[in-house]
Design a protein around this motif. Structure first.
Motif, short mmCIF file in Angstrom:
data_model
loop_
_atom_site.label_atom_id
_atom_site.label_comp_id
_atom_site.label_asym_id
_atom_site.label_seq_id
_atom_site.Cartn_x
_atom_site.Cartn_y
_atom_site.Cartn_z
N GLU A 78 0.85 -1.19 0.00
CA GLU A 78 0.00 0.00 0.00
C GLU A 78 0.88 1.24 0.00
OE1 GLU A 78 -3.17 0.82 -0.18
OE2 GLU A 78 -3.96 -1.22 -0.33
N ARG A 79 0.36 2.34 -0.57
CA ARG A 79 1.07 3.62 -0.57
C ARG A 79 0.19 4.67 0.08
NH1 ARG A 79 4.99 3.83 -5.74
NH2 ARG A 79 5.59 5.78 -4.72
N ASP A 80 0.86 5.59 0.81
CA ASP A 80 0.12 6.67 1.46
C ASP A 80 1.11 7.77 1.82
OD1 ASP A 80 -1.32 8.12 3.89
OD2 ASP A 80 -2.85 6.93 2.87
N GLN A 84 1.59 5.06 8.76
CA GLN A 84 0.62 4.29 9.53
C GLN A 84 -0.61 3.86 8.72
OE1 GLN A 84 1.80 3.44 12.41
NE2 GLN A 84 0.10 2.06 12.82
N PRO A 85 -1.24 4.76 7.96
CA PRO A 85 -2.41 4.32 7.17
C PRO A 85 -2.05 3.24 6.16
CG PRO A 85 -2.37 6.71 7.35
CD PRO A 85 -1.05 6.22 7.88
N ALA A 86 -0.88 3.35 5.54
CA ALA A 86 -0.47 2.34 4.57
C ALA A 86 -0.25 1.00 5.26
CB ALA A 86 0.81 2.79 3.86
N PHE A 87 0.37 1.03 6.43
CA PHE A 87 0.63 -0.21 7.17
C PHE A 87 -0.68 -0.84 7.65
CE2 PHE A 87 1.78 -2.56 11.08
CZ PHE A 87 2.65 -3.48 10.52
N GLU A 88 -1.60 -0.03 8.14
CA GLU A 88 -2.89 -0.54 8.60
C GLU A 88 -3.64 -1.22 7.45
OE1 GLU A 88 -4.88 2.81 10.20
OE2 GLU A 88 -3.72 2.85 12.07
N ALA A 89 -3.59 -0.62 6.27
CA ALA A 89 -4.26 -1.21 5.11
C ALA A 89 -3.64 -2.56 4.75
CB ALA A 89 -4.19 -0.26 3.91
N CYS A 90 -2.31 -2.65 4.85
CA CYS A 90 -1.64 -3.92 4.59
C CYS A 90 -2.07 -4.99 5.59
CB CYS A 90 -0.12 -3.74 4.66
SG CYS A 90 0.60 -2.91 3.22
N MET A 91 -2.20 -4.60 6.86
CA MET A 91 -2.61 -5.56 7.88
C MET A 91 -4.03 -6.06 7.62
SD MET A 91 -0.06 -6.17 9.82
CE MET A 91 0.83 -6.02 8.26
N ARG A 92 -4.91 -5.17 7.21
CA ARG A 92 -6.28 -5.60 6.92
C ARG A 92 -6.30 -6.61 5.76
NH1 ARG A 92 -7.40 -0.04 7.91
NH2 ARG A 92 -7.35 0.41 5.67
N LYS A 93 -5.50 -6.34 4.75
CA LYS A 93 -5.42 -7.26 3.61
C LYS A 93 -4.85 -8.61 4.04
CE LYS A 93 -4.81 -3.95 -0.21
NZ LYS A 93 -3.88 -3.52 -1.29
#
Length: 238
Positions: A78-80, A84-93
């Motif tokens: 993910e890119r941001d 933190q938002p990019a990492f959170e999106a990766c964790m959800r995936k």
């Protein structure tokens, strides 16, 4: 940088390129890993490789993750403008991918048990009134259908309990909280809805068991709506 949570089996490696993360940012990332860590805790091997790359143009962060588990590797990215938002999106995936992988493993294990004759079948405890079930669906009469399908309840309840024991994280955090009995009713409701579309070459018990997973998915997607549906069905058959 390598860090891990002693509560779980997950080992995490963090590689930063073109940037440095503060201790506060790393601590926040550790907190975001908690759900994933509990989900992979039963894997003998569970290593998470996180790469954070800062790009001056267009001034953003590219977070890439590689989760190595026993038998597979799962990737996300993910890119941001912020880490933190990019990492959170990766964790959800990753959480979604791990859950899907564990479901695939369960299907494979069940197939092996089926072949070996060690898998417990969902079987009725009395004769199945198939004609009555068909008629109740045709009449849109759920109370009668529920009464007739109840011959599968003890065996199906056992399978649902076993399913939840193996994947306790699936309904974690769902509100209202769902019980085995609630999930049993959800399966029977879905059976009523889909009865006319059931495959006739599959034993009814096997078909009901195959409805467990989609029933769980329905609860995850619309917990309030499905809970109300289950509670209403209980009133109809009480």
């Amino acid at each position: 940088m390598t860090f891990s949570d002693e509560s779980y089996n997950l080992r995490i490696e963090l590689d930063c390129q073109g940037c440095e993360l503060s201790p506060r940012e790393v601590a926040a990332m550790e907190m975001d890993v908690d759900t994933l860590a509990s989900l992979v805790d039963d894997f003998p091997v569970s290593d998470l490789h996180v790469t954070v790359v800062y790009h001056h143009k267009p001034d953003d962060y590219h977070v890439k993750t590689n989760l190595v588990l026993s038998g597979t590797s799962l990737f996300t990215g993910e890119r941001d403008g912020l880490v933190q938002p990019a990492f959170e999106a990766c964790m959800r995936k990753l959480v979604k991918k791990v859950r899907a992988y564990k479901r695939q493993m369960r299907v494979g294990e069940d197939a092996e048990k089926q072949s070996a004759g060690t898998r417990h079948q969902v079987t009725p405890n009395a004769e199945v009134d198939l004609a009555g079930l068909i008629q109740s669906v045709s009449d849109d009469d759920y109370p009668t259908f529920r009464n007739l399908i109840d011959v599968f309840a003890p065996s199906l309840t056992s399978r649902i309990a076993h399913w939840l024991d193996r994947y306790p994280d699936m309904l974690e955090g769902v509100q209202p909280a769902m019980t085995v009995e609630d999930l049993l009713e959800e399966v029977f409701l879905n059976a009523f809805d889909d009865f006319e579309k059931r495959p006739h070459n599959v034993p009814p018990g096997n078909w009901l068991e195959h409805l467990i997973d989609p029933s769980v998915q329905a609860l995850l997607q619309s917990p309030d709506e499905e809970y109300q549906r289950v509670e209403f069905s209980k009133l109809l058959v009480s």
